[in-house]
Design a protein around this motif. Structure first.
Motif, PDB file in Angstrom:
ATOM      1  N   SER A  33       0.847  -1.197   0.000  1.00  0.00           N
ATOM      2  CA  SER A  33       0.000   0.000   0.000  1.00  0.00           C
ATOM      3  C   SER A  33       0.879   1.242   0.000  1.00  0.00           C
ATOM      4  O   SER A  33       1.943   1.270   0.629  1.00  0.00           O
ATOM      5  N   GLU A  35       0.743   5.776  -0.195  1.00  0.00           N
ATOM      6  CA  GLU A  35      -0.028   7.012  -0.100  1.00  0.00           C
ATOM      7  C   GLU A  35       0.744   8.159  -0.739  1.00  0.00           C
ATOM      8  O   GLU A  35       1.954   8.301  -0.524  1.00  0.00           O
ATOM      9  N   SER A  46      -4.410   7.110  -2.554  1.00  0.00           N
ATOM     10  CA  SER A  46      -3.866   5.869  -2.011  1.00  0.00           C
ATOM     11  C   SER A  46      -3.998   4.750  -3.016  1.00  0.00           C
ATOM     12  O   SER A  46      -4.959   4.713  -3.801  1.00  0.00           O
ATOM     13  N   TYR A  47      -3.036   3.839  -2.971  1.00  0.00           N
ATOM     14  CA  TYR A  47      -3.017   2.690  -3.866  1.00  0.00           C
ATOM     15  C   TYR A  47      -2.850   1.411  -3.057  1.00  0.00           C
ATOM     16  O   TYR A  47      -2.074   1.362  -2.100  1.00  0.00           O
ATOM     17  N   LEU A  48      -3.536   0.393  -3.485  1.00  0.00           N
ATOM     18  CA  LEU A  48      -3.262  -0.970  -3.059  1.00  0.00           C
ATOM     19  C   LEU A  48      -2.768  -1.712  -4.282  1.00  0.00           C
ATOM     20  O   LEU A  48      -3.456  -1.763  -5.310  1.00  0.00           O
ATOM     21  N   GLN A  65      -7.520   2.062  -6.133  1.00  0.00           N
ATOM     22  CA  GLN A  65      -7.033   3.439  -6.071  1.00  0.00           C
ATOM     23  C   GLN A  65      -8.130   4.299  -5.477  1.00  0.00           C
ATOM     24  O   GLN A  65      -9.277   4.251  -5.916  1.00  0.00           O
ATOM     25  N   MET A  70      -4.897   6.899   3.170  1.00  0.00           N
ATOM     26  CA  MET A  70      -5.145   5.608   3.793  1.00  0.00           C
ATOM     27  C   MET A  70      -4.454   5.561   5.153  1.00  0.00           C
ATOM     28  O   MET A  70      -3.534   6.324   5.428  1.00  0.00           O
ATOM     29  N   HIS A  73      -3.515  -1.289   6.141  1.00  0.00           N
ATOM     30  CA  HIS A  73      -3.787  -2.289   5.112  1.00  0.00           C
ATOM     31  C   HIS A  73      -3.216  -3.621   5.560  1.00  0.00           C
ATOM     32  O   HIS A  73      -2.173  -3.686   6.199  1.00  0.00           O
ATOM     33  N   SER A  75      -2.776  -7.590   3.732  1.00  0.00           N
ATOM     34  CA  SER A  75      -2.953  -8.550   2.645  1.00  0.00           C
ATOM     35  C   SER A  75      -2.661  -9.937   3.184  1.00  0.00           C
ATOM     36  O   SER A  75      -1.561 -10.201   3.675  1.00  0.00           O
ATOM     37  N   HIS A  81      -7.625  -8.886   0.729  1.00  0.00           N
ATOM     38  CA  HIS A  81      -6.997  -7.655   1.186  1.00  0.00           C
ATOM     39  C   HIS A  81      -8.016  -6.817   1.956  1.00  0.00           C
ATOM     40  O   HIS A  81      -9.202  -6.804   1.621  1.00  0.00           O
ATOM     41  N   PHE A  83      -8.372  -2.744   3.598  1.00  0.00           N
ATOM     42  CA  PHE A  83      -7.780  -1.427   3.388  1.00  0.00           C
ATOM     43  C   PHE A  83      -8.627  -0.411   4.152  1.00  0.00           C
ATOM     44  O   PHE A  83      -9.840  -0.328   3.951  1.00  0.00           O
ATOM     45  N   GLU A  85      -9.314   3.531   5.035  1.00  0.00           N
ATOM     46  CA  GLU A  85      -9.022   4.887   4.607  1.00  0.00           C
ATOM     47  C   GLU A  85      -9.439   5.889   5.686  1.00  0.00           C
ATOM     48  O   GLU A  85     -10.193   5.570   6.614  1.00  0.00           O
TER      49      GLU A  85
END
Length: 309
Positions: A33, A35, A46-48, A65, A70, A73, A75, A81, A83, A85
């Motif tokens: 993850s 940010e 934010s991305y996973l 996305q 975030m 997280h 996984s 997963h 997550f 925020e």
């Protein structure tokens, strides 16, 4: 009405990038993850990611996305997963499905999952919630401290810790306060199967709590952020040097990584979250990859023979 401003309106050189967590999911696959934010943390993205890292090459695929910052997280596999925020909305990605659940009102900033799959979030005012498969259910608070770290190898040994020397042990559906008799902020804990608890604080204050006794662990003057066991050794991560190994109640320098915010062991690999980096240790050698942003998110392999020596 003006639309919400996004990170795209910030010059790329002013975008702050931070890797939040990394997990080894088997083989060459990692869950990571990230940010992005501006200087004042008014805009965020934010991305996973699923990352394929061979040691010589790295590439990623975006699983999620969000135009928001975030907080946490986890996984558990390539298809599972969670997550969290800002605002308390939790995203669950399981297989091809995507569901959400919102946490109650207090501010929650971290998550922990037991080996049996039980999932918890925790944060301010001593608040902890457990996920029942549909919604977040609060566990009655017994302290008002901000909670910073949770760990346990089983439900019977689950502990959470935080400000003012707070350490709590979950017994059924109730918290029992563990009297440590010191007032330091606890940043990291690790609970062994035998019930011994390693405690990492700011300013190099570290302890082991076992059989109602608190024993000092000698450590440098640093803030310790993470503790874990991997292949028979106990590792500690700080915010200045990197990784230390514990030897007879003394922390000794092990690998200079500058910053070791979080550590997550799998049976084969230890994954260390740095600042913009994910470091990988197989018990003998180190490798890693790092992210950058130039208007687009990118990834590159770290040459560990030249850096972080």
């Amino acid at each position: 009405m003006t639309g919400r401003k996004t990170i795209d309106g910030v010059p790329s050189e002013d975008v702050y990038l931070e890797v939040m967590r990394g997990f080894h999911l088997g083989g060459t696959i990692f869950g990571v993850s990230i940010e992005l934010s501006d200087e004042y943390r008014e805009r965020g993205r934010s991305y996973l990611l699923l990352v394929e890292f061979t040691g010589r090459s790295a590439r990623f695929h975006v699983l999620l996305q969000l135009e928001n910052q975030m907080l946490a997280h986890i996984s558990s596999s390539q298809d599972d997963h969670v997550f969290l925020e800002v605002g308390g909305l939790t995203h669950f990605l399981r297989g091809g499905s995507h569901s959400t659940a919102r946490a109650p009102e207090p501010f929650f900033h971290k998550m922990f999952r037991l080996p049996d799959g039980a999932l918890f979030i925790y944060g301010e005012d001593g608040c902890v919630c457990r996920f029942d498969g549909i919604s977040w259910q609060p566990i009655q608070s017994v302290v008002s401290s901000f909670l910073r770290a949770m760990h346990g190898p089983s439900a019977e040994l689950l502990h959470v810790a935080g400000n003012n020397g707070t350490l709590l042990h979950l017994q059924g559906d109730r918290w029992r306060q563990v009297p440590l008799n010191f007032n330091r902020s606890i940043e990291a804990i690790h609970v062994s199967p035998n019930g011994a608890i390693s405690i990492g604080c700011e300013d190099g204050i570290c302890f082991e709590y076992r059989d109602n006794l608190l024993k000092e662990i000698k450590a440098p003057d640093s803030d310790f952020m993470s503790i874990c066991d991997f292949k028979g050794a106990r590792f500690w991560g700080d915010n200045h040097f990197g990784i230390f190994v514990e030897d007879n109640y003394v922390l000794k320098e092990f690998r200079a990584l500058d910053f070791a915010y979080a550590m997550q062991p799998s049976p084969d690999l230890l994954v260390v979250t740095g600042w913009k980096e994910i470091f990988v240790f197989d018990g003998n050698s180190w490798s890693g990859f790092e992210f950058g942003y130039d208007g687009q998110l990118y990834i590159q392999v770290i040459d560990m023979s030249r850096r972080y020596l």
